[in-house]
Write a protein that holds these residues in place. Structure first.
Motif, PDB file in Angstrom:
ATOM      1  N   GLY A 173     -78.825  75.631  52.058  1.00 52.11           N
ATOM      2  CA  GLY A 173     -78.782  77.076  52.133  1.00 52.11           C
ATOM      3  C   GLY A 173     -79.704  77.668  51.074  1.00 52.11           C
ATOM      4  O   GLY A 173     -80.054  77.023  50.089  1.00 52.11           O
ATOM      5  N   SER A 174     -80.106  78.882  51.291  1.00 51.52           N
ATOM      6  CA  SER A 174     -81.003  79.528  50.350  1.00 51.52           C
ATOM      7  C   SER A 174     -80.614  80.980  50.223  1.00 51.52           C
ATOM      8  O   SER A 174     -79.848  81.524  51.023  1.00 51.52           O
ATOM      9  N   GLY A 175     -81.156  81.618  49.182  1.00 50.01           N
ATOM     10  CA  GLY A 175     -80.862  83.023  48.965  1.00 50.01           C
ATOM     11  C   GLY A 175     -79.375  83.250  48.744  1.00 50.01           C
ATOM     12  O   GLY A 175     -78.702  82.493  48.061  1.00 50.01           O
ATOM     13  N   VAL A 176     -78.864  84.305  49.350  1.00 46.72           N
ATOM     14  CA  VAL A 176     -77.466  84.669  49.121  1.00 46.72           C
ATOM     15  C   VAL A 176     -76.498  83.693  49.788  1.00 46.72           C
ATOM     16  O   VAL A 176     -75.302  83.718  49.499  1.00 46.72           O
ATOM     17  N   PHE A 177     -77.002  82.818  50.671  1.00 45.26           N
ATOM     18  CA  PHE A 177     -76.118  81.861  51.349  1.00 45.26           C
ATOM     19  C   PHE A 177     -76.223  80.445  50.766  1.00 45.26           C
ATOM     20  O   PHE A 177     -75.764  79.497  51.378  1.00 45.26           O
ATOM     21  N   ARG A 178     -76.814  80.323  49.578  1.00 46.52           N
ATOM     22  CA  ARG A 178     -76.889  79.009  48.952  1.00 46.52           C
ATOM     23  C   ARG A 178     -75.476  78.511  48.626  1.00 46.52           C
ATOM     24  O   ARG A 178     -74.595  79.288  48.254  1.00 46.52           O
ATOM     25  N   ARG A 179     -75.302  77.217  48.757  1.00 52.15           N
ATOM     26  CA  ARG A 179     -73.974  76.635  48.561  1.00 52.15           C
ATOM     27  C   ARG A 179     -74.014  75.613  47.437  1.00 52.15           C
ATOM     28  O   ARG A 179     -74.941  74.804  47.350  1.00 52.15           O
ATOM     29  N   LYS A 180     -72.988  75.630  46.615  1.00 54.21           N
ATOM     30  CA  LYS A 180     -72.885  74.637  45.562  1.00 54.21           C
ATOM     31  C   LYS A 180     -72.100  73.443  46.080  1.00 54.21           C
ATOM     32  O   LYS A 180     -71.020  73.605  46.663  1.00 54.21           O
ATOM     33  N   PRO A 181     -72.610  72.205  45.881  1.00 51.04           N
ATOM     34  CA  PRO A 181     -71.878  71.023  46.335  1.00 51.04           C
ATOM     35  C   PRO A 181     -70.491  70.958  45.713  1.00 51.04           C
ATOM     36  O   PRO A 181     -70.291  71.335  44.565  1.00 51.04           O
ATOM     37  N   ILE A 182     -69.551  70.472  46.485  1.00 51.41           N
ATOM     38  CA  ILE A 182     -68.166  70.432  46.047  1.00 51.41           C
ATOM     39  C   ILE A 182     -68.017  69.679  44.737  1.00 51.41           C
ATOM     40  O   ILE A 182     -67.294  70.105  43.829  1.00 51.41           O
ATOM     41  N   GLU A 183     -68.711  68.550  44.600  1.00 46.92           N
ATOM     42  CA  GLU A 183     -68.535  67.727  43.399  1.00 46.92           C
ATOM     43  C   GLU A 183     -69.163  68.361  42.161  1.00 46.92           C
ATOM     44  O   GLU A 183     -68.904  67.919  41.040  1.00 46.92           O
ATOM     45  N   GLN A 184     -69.961  69.417  42.318  1.00 46.67           N
ATOM     46  CA  GLN A 184     -70.598  70.052  41.176  1.00 46.67           C
ATOM     47  C   GLN A 184     -69.974  71.396  40.834  1.00 46.67           C
ATOM     48  O   GLN A 184     -70.411  72.049  39.895  1.00 46.67           O
ATOM     49  N   GLY A 204     -71.249  79.847  51.434  1.00 43.54           N
ATOM     50  CA  GLY A 204     -72.356  80.423  50.697  1.00 43.54           C
ATOM     51  C   GLY A 204     -71.935  81.366  49.588  1.00 43.54           C
ATOM     52  O   GLY A 204     -70.803  81.854  49.536  1.00 43.54           O
ATOM     53  N   GLU A 205     -72.877  81.624  48.680  1.00 44.53           N
ATOM     54  CA  GLU A 205     -72.591  82.391  47.470  1.00 44.53           C
ATOM     55  C   GLU A 205     -72.120  83.811  47.769  1.00 44.53           C
ATOM     56  O   GLU A 205     -71.174  84.306  47.158  1.00 44.53           O
ATOM     57  N   ILE A 206     -72.744  84.473  48.713  1.00 46.85           N
ATOM     58  CA  ILE A 206     -72.401  85.864  48.983  1.00 46.85           C
ATOM     59  C   ILE A 206     -70.980  85.985  49.543  1.00 46.85           C
ATOM     60  O   ILE A 206     -70.238  86.912  49.208  1.00 46.85           O
ATOM     61  N   VAL A 207     -70.576  85.002  50.367  1.00 48.66           N
ATOM     62  CA  VAL A 207     -69.203  85.007  50.897  1.00 48.66           C
ATOM     63  C   VAL A 207     -68.212  84.745  49.763  1.00 48.66           C
ATOM     64  O   VAL A 207     -67.195  85.442  49.629  1.00 48.66           O
ATOM     65  N   GLY A 208     -68.514  83.731  48.942  1.00 51.06           N
ATOM     66  CA  GLY A 208     -67.641  83.448  47.806  1.00 51.06           C
ATOM     67  C   GLY A 208     -67.528  84.634  46.873  1.00 51.06           C
ATOM     68  O   GLY A 208     -66.438  84.971  46.398  1.00 51.06           O
ATOM     69  N   TRP A 209     -68.677  85.298  46.625  1.00 52.84           N
ATOM     70  CA  TRP A 209     -68.667  86.465  45.736  1.00 52.84           C
ATOM     71  C   TRP A 209     -67.718  87.541  46.240  1.00 52.84           C
ATOM     72  O   TRP A 209     -66.890  88.052  45.490  1.00 52.84           O
ATOM     73  N   PHE A 210     -67.833  87.893  47.505  1.00 51.71           N
ATOM     74  CA  PHE A 210     -67.018  88.996  48.002  1.00 51.71           C
ATOM     75  C   PHE A 210     -65.536  88.641  48.087  1.00 51.71           C
ATOM     76  O   PHE A 210     -64.683  89.500  47.857  1.00 51.71           O
ATOM     77  N   ILE A 211     -65.227  87.387  48.386  1.00 52.70           N
ATOM     78  CA  ILE A 211     -63.811  87.000  48.359  1.00 52.70           C
ATOM     79  C   ILE A 211     -63.293  87.060  46.929  1.00 52.70           C
ATOM     80  O   ILE A 211     -62.197  87.581  46.665  1.00 52.70           O
ATOM     81  N   HIS A 244     -78.323  86.050  37.833  1.00 51.04           N
ATOM     82  CA  HIS A 244     -77.691  85.313  36.744  1.00 51.04           C
ATOM     83  C   HIS A 244     -76.880  84.122  37.227  1.00 51.04           C
ATOM     84  O   HIS A 244     -76.306  83.400  36.416  1.00 51.04           O
ATOM     85  N   SER A 245     -76.825  83.930  38.519  1.00 49.17           N
ATOM     86  CA  SER A 245     -76.059  82.816  39.091  1.00 49.17           C
ATOM     87  C   SER A 245     -76.532  81.473  38.545  1.00 49.17           C
ATOM     88  O   SER A 245     -77.742  81.246  38.362  1.00 49.17           O
ATOM     89  N   ALA A 246     -75.594  80.576  38.286  1.00 49.28           N
ATOM     90  CA  ALA A 246     -75.953  79.231  37.842  1.00 49.28           C
ATOM     91  C   ALA A 246     -76.800  78.539  38.893  1.00 49.28           C
ATOM     92  O   ALA A 246     -77.650  77.697  38.574  1.00 49.28           O
ATOM     93  N   MET A 247     -76.593  78.855  40.154  1.00 42.01           N
ATOM     94  CA  MET A 247     -77.399  78.285  41.226  1.00 42.01           C
ATOM     95  C   MET A 247     -78.850  78.746  41.124  1.00 42.01           C
ATOM     96  O   MET A 247     -79.771  77.979  41.360  1.00 42.01           O
ATOM     97  N   GLU A 248     -79.053  80.000  40.754  1.00 45.78           N
ATOM     98  CA  GLU A 248     -80.403  80.536  40.601  1.00 45.78           C
ATOM     99  C   GLU A 248     -81.123  79.836  39.459  1.00 45.78           C
ATOM    100  O   GLU A 248     -82.305  79.457  39.573  1.00 45.78           O
ATOM    101  N   LYS A 249     -80.423  79.638  38.355  1.00 45.51           N
ATOM    102  CA  LYS A 249     -81.041  78.999  37.198  1.00 45.51           C
ATOM    103  C   LYS A 249     -81.349  77.536  37.442  1.00 45.51           C
ATOM    104  O   LYS A 249     -82.306  76.990  36.882  1.00 45.51           O
ATOM    105  N   SER A 250     -80.551  76.886  38.286  1.00 48.73           N
ATOM    106  CA  SER A 250     -80.743  75.454  38.536  1.00 48.73           C
ATOM    107  C   SER A 250     -81.805  75.185  39.597  1.00 48.73           C
ATOM    108  O   SER A 250     -82.336  74.087  39.699  1.00 48.73           O
ATOM    109  N   GLY A 251     -82.020  76.205  40.450  1.00 48.99           N
ATOM    110  CA  GLY A 251     -82.899  75.969  41.597  1.00 48.99           C
ATOM    111  C   GLY A 251     -84.320  76.330  41.348  1.00 48.99           C
ATOM    112  O   GLY A 251     -85.181  76.018  42.144  1.00 48.99           O
TER     113      GLY A 251
END
Length: 479
Positions: A11-22, A110-117, A472-479
């Motif tokens: 996934g990319s952009g607002v729908f990027r997903r972080k792996p479960i183990e991370q 994805g990140e945007i779904v997680g954010w809003f929940i 500022h998302s950790a995903m943004e900084k890592s990617g």
């Protein structure tokens, strides 16, 4: 590299997903302390589920909506809630991290779904704490009246709840509800081990009061009171189910404590299912006793059991029930304020909220800053909003979280079928689909004001996400 193999998720952009183990490995927050065993987790779940449902809501629904069929209302709501509970249990067995529905949505949808929940749950859980505090304040006031103690009227309700003792426009605050919210925040900040002990003791007392009510009340049942069983028709029982659904979740907030469980992947799924099963048994037998003791038309909508025992000549037991209600409903405050603080902590650790919120206490190892922020917010709502207005903030976010979790468990089962799971939702995909359909159906019962306030909160969240969280998302900084 796929999410199943390591590295950051697809996934990319607002729908990027972080792996479960991370999940939880990046970000500025510190780790939480793993201190909770199976039965402490179960007690927290029961503490979140059993509260106003037995001591207030059952009476209101029996009197106005379902009659003796309030029992059916609870069973329907319980079955629907169980469909979501199985989904939560499967995720809890895979993801031993704080955050619950926020974390699950982030990992799968994805990140945007997680954010809003997560953003929704911060409001919903905090509002639930405020609503329950207002309810406990009402019981407290009634108890003092029974003991012939009368406090100044200005401290017994929010503005807009004036009675003959207080002129309209006079200064007014629900002081007891304010202090109660702050007390729970203080208890939670004493460390999870000590806070859980406090919660467990109150849960045992609450269950003991319910069992006392049943043990005494069963000898005063008049079976004629069960006829007619459906005085408002089957539709009344269904409408009642939509109302009492508020009383049959709580395990979702408990699941936010996964990172504080000694063996989350093994214990959390069991605690979710045990807490719901135990609570449903207590709800069913309590409803049977209540509507058997008193004709549904005579059930008091505010303090059903206390009034019922007074009506049959046992006022002392009514006082005991009132005390039990105050202590018992307090556990709901604990569970949901804990849940809100853990959701906020997880969002901060993932970079979606400022790192200041994700800092934990150096010795207590709890997110003390966020707990105090939410405790104060709940106190303000409880002190200055009437209960009806505060209650309008509570249901929609929970139901949307249920939809997200049930959808996510289906998606992940087909996307990564070989991922290790400590618990597997039975009847896939039918069971989680039932959770989705029932949650969406319940959403249709919400009034337009609820949707308006949700829309305002949604827009605010949208601004915060694109102005701060996305970059500022950790995903943004890592990617």
């Amino acid at each position: 590299m796929t999410s199943a193999q390591g590295g950051f998720g697809r996934g990319s952009g607002v729908f990027r997903r972080k792996p479960i183990e991370q999940i939880g490995d990046a970000g500025g927050g510190e780790s939480l302390s793993r201190t909770l065993g199976l039965w402490q987790l179960t007690a927290i779940g029961i503490g979140g589920i059993i509260g106003a449902g037995i001591f207030s809501l059952a009476g209101a629904v029996a009197n106005k909506t379902a009659g003796p069929a309030v029992l059916v209302s609870f069973l329907i709501a319980g079955i629907a809630s169980a469909a979501a509970a199985f989904s939560y249990a499967e995720f809890a067995g895979m993801i031993p991290k704080a955050g619950s529905a926020y974390t699950y949505g982030y990992a799968v949808l994805g990140e945007i779904v997680g954010w809003f929940i997560g953003w929704d749950l911060l409001l919903e859980y905090t509002a639930i704490v405020a609503v329950v505090a207002i309810g406990i304040s009402g019981y407290f006031t009634e108890l003092l009246a029974l003991l012939d103690v009368h406090l100044p009227a200005w401290m017994l309700g929010a503005p807009g709840t004036e009675t003959g003792d207080v002129a309209a426009g006079s200064y007014r605050v629900n002081l007891f509800a304010v202090l109660l919210c702050l007390l729970i925040a203080f208890v939670l900040n004493q460390g999870m081990r000590n806070a859980a002990r406090f919660e467990t003791v109150l849960v045992y007392l609450k269950v003991a009061v319910v069992l006392l009510v049943v043990a005494v009340g069963v000898f005063h049942i008049n079976t004629d009171n069960y006829n007619p069983f459906f005085p408002f028709g089957v539709s009344g029982a269904l409408t009642g189910a939509a109302t009492v659904f508020f009383a049959v979740f709580g395990y979702d907030a408990m699941s936010t404590a996964a990172e504080e469980s000694k063996d989350s992947q093994k214990h959390m799924p069991k605690a979710i299912l045990y807490s719901l099963a135990i609570s449903m048994v207590l709800y069913v037998i309590a409803c049977l006793v209540l509507t058997g003791m008193v004709n549904y038309q005579d059930v008091d909508a505010e303090s059903a059991f206390a009034t019922a025992f007074a009506d049959i000549g046992l006022p002392v037991l009514g006082v005991i029930v009132s005390v039990g209600a105050i202590l018992g409903i307090t556990t709901v405050l604990f569970t949901f304020l804990m849940g809100a603080s853990r959701v906020g902590y997880s969002m901060s650790r993932d970079g979606l909220l400022p790192p200041w919120f994700g800092k934990t206490h150096p010795t207590k190892h709890v997110p003390s800053r966020f707990t105090w922020v939410l405790g104060v917010a709940a106190a303000v709502i409880a002190g200055f909003l009437p209960i009806a207005e505060a209650a309008e903030l509570t249901n929609i976010g929970i139901l949307l979280a249920f939809v997200v979790v049930c959808v996510a468990v289906i998606v992940l089962r087909y996307r990564q079928p070989d991922l290790p799971r400590g618990f597997r939702t039975p009847g896939m995909p039918v069971v989680p689909a039932v959770g989705v359909v029932f949650s969406l159906w319940l959403i249709t019962f919400l009034n337009p004001t609820t949707w308006l306030r949700f829309a305002v909160w949604f827009v605010i969240g949208l601004v915060v996400y694109f102005a701060y969280s996305r970059k500022h998302s950790a995903m943004e900084k890592s990617g």
